[in-house]
Enzyme design. Structure first.
Site, PDB file in Angstrom:
ATOM      1  N   SER A   1       0.688  -1.271  -0.063  1.00  0.00           N
ATOM      2  CA  SER A   1      -0.175   0.123  -0.193  1.00  0.00           C
ATOM      3  C   SER A   1       1.014   1.094  -0.125  1.00  0.00           C
ATOM      4  O   SER A   1       1.712   1.529  -1.037  1.00  0.00           O
ATOM      5  CB  SER A   1      -0.851  -0.119   1.201  1.00  0.00           C
TER       6      SER A   1
ATOM      7  N   HIS B   1      -7.406  -6.088   0.997  1.00  0.00           N
ATOM      8  CA  HIS B   1      -6.298  -5.442   1.243  1.00  0.00           C
ATOM      9  C   HIS B   1      -5.387  -5.689   2.747  1.00  0.00           C
ATOM     10  O   HIS B   1      -4.275  -5.233   3.118  1.00  0.00           O
ATOM     11  CB  HIS B   1      -6.661  -3.919   1.361  1.00  0.00           C
TER      12      HIS B   1
ATOM     13  N   ASP C   1     -10.182  -5.948  -3.058  1.00  0.00           N
ATOM     14  CA  ASP C   1      -9.581  -4.545  -2.308  1.00  0.00           C
ATOM     15  C   ASP C   1     -10.469  -3.585  -2.476  1.00  0.00           C
ATOM     16  O   ASP C   1     -10.688  -2.726  -3.510  1.00  0.00           O
ATOM     17  CB  ASP C   1      -8.115  -4.252  -2.785  1.00  0.00           C
TER      18      ASP C   1
END
Length: 276
Positions: A146, A255, A222
């Site tokens: 991320s 995620h 996600d």
């Protein structure tokens, strides 16, 4: 440097260390896994940059990297994501301030006093661990998740001769074009968007930065995929630049560290092939 904790795992040593940082002007904590091969000599180093809200502990506790690192003979370094402590600037919201350093050196007050994470992860921390542990710094790889995927991509694009390989899990590929990045860069780097390009992977590639290849995994479930991550922006940039991009859209994955831990060993084996 102080070793806060040490545990045996898969024949190697899992360390958590703390030290006074000149870059961030505060104490910083990192974790380092040394595989059993480090008992006999220097081993290659994989650096992992974590995402928003994380510390070194998230991947250390949930990343499931130690078995693969022990098998492959890789050290695994996980720094924190921001400066921390009394008097460190912060702001309401989990996507700015503590836990959200974005791997840049802030130029704007009050952030510039401590938020120098670029200097920390590219200079100070590597120098420290190279001096203290049996690491082969001529064989380095970098990865991240991320916000940390953004960091891994931009660090490698700036230093292609230093890192033999780079990969990312659900990276923010174009932070200058998405809300998380716009918020952070406007606070840390100021209103001049031209200065943001140095910390935007897609912009860096368009401006001429190159690495030979990239491995990127994203989950198609996600919740941040369309608004913040935008992996589709990386594909034409790499194609135009001649960068071999392997972009894998993993069905049903989100995620979280359930996603990261599932594909961690794949990434480590991919790095190990390039670190021989």
């Amino acid at each position: 440097m102080e070793v806060v904790s040490e545990a045996r795992s898969h024949g190697g040593r899992q360390l958590v260390c703390r030290h006074a940082s000149a870059a961030t002007a505060c104490e910083m904590t990192f974790s380092l896994y040394l595989p059993p091969q480090a008992d006999a000599g220097a081993v290659p180093l994989v650096t992992y940059l974590s995402g928003l809200t994380c510390t070194h502990a998230n991947v250390t506790d949930k990343g499931e990297y130690r078995a693969a690192c022990a098998e492959l003979g890789l050290a695994f370094l996980a720094p924190d994501t921001s400066p921390r402590g009394e008097g460190i600037a912060d702001e309401d919201g989990w996507d700015i301030g503590l836990g959200a350093g974005f791997y840049v050196d802030a130029t704007q007050q009050p952030w510039s006093a401590n938020y120098r994470m670029w200097r920390y992860v590219t200079d100070e921390l590597p120098s420290l661990v190279a001096a203290e542990f049996p690491l082969d710094m001529a064989r380095q790889a970098i990865t991240g998740h991320s916000m940390g995927g953004h960091g891994a991509l931009t660090v490698a694009l700036h230093q292609p001769d230093r890192f033999r390989s780079v990969s990312a899990f659900a990276p923010i590929v174009a932070p200058a074009q998405v809300p998380w990045g716009e918020k952070a860069f406007s606070r840390y780097l100021g209103p001049d968007r031209a200065s943001w390009r140095a910390h935007d992977a897609v912009a860096l590639i368009k401006d001429g930065a190159r690495v030979p290849e990239l491995l990127v995994d994203v989950g198609d479930a996600d919740p941040f995929l369309e608004r913040e991550l935008k992996p589709e922006l990386l594909e034409p940039a790499c194609a135009d630049a001649g960068i071999a991009l392997t972009l894998r859209r993993q069905p049903g994955y989100d995620h979280s560290y359930y996603f990261i831990s599932t594909f961690m060993a794949d990434h480590l084996r991919w790095h190990a092939e390039r670190l021989r």
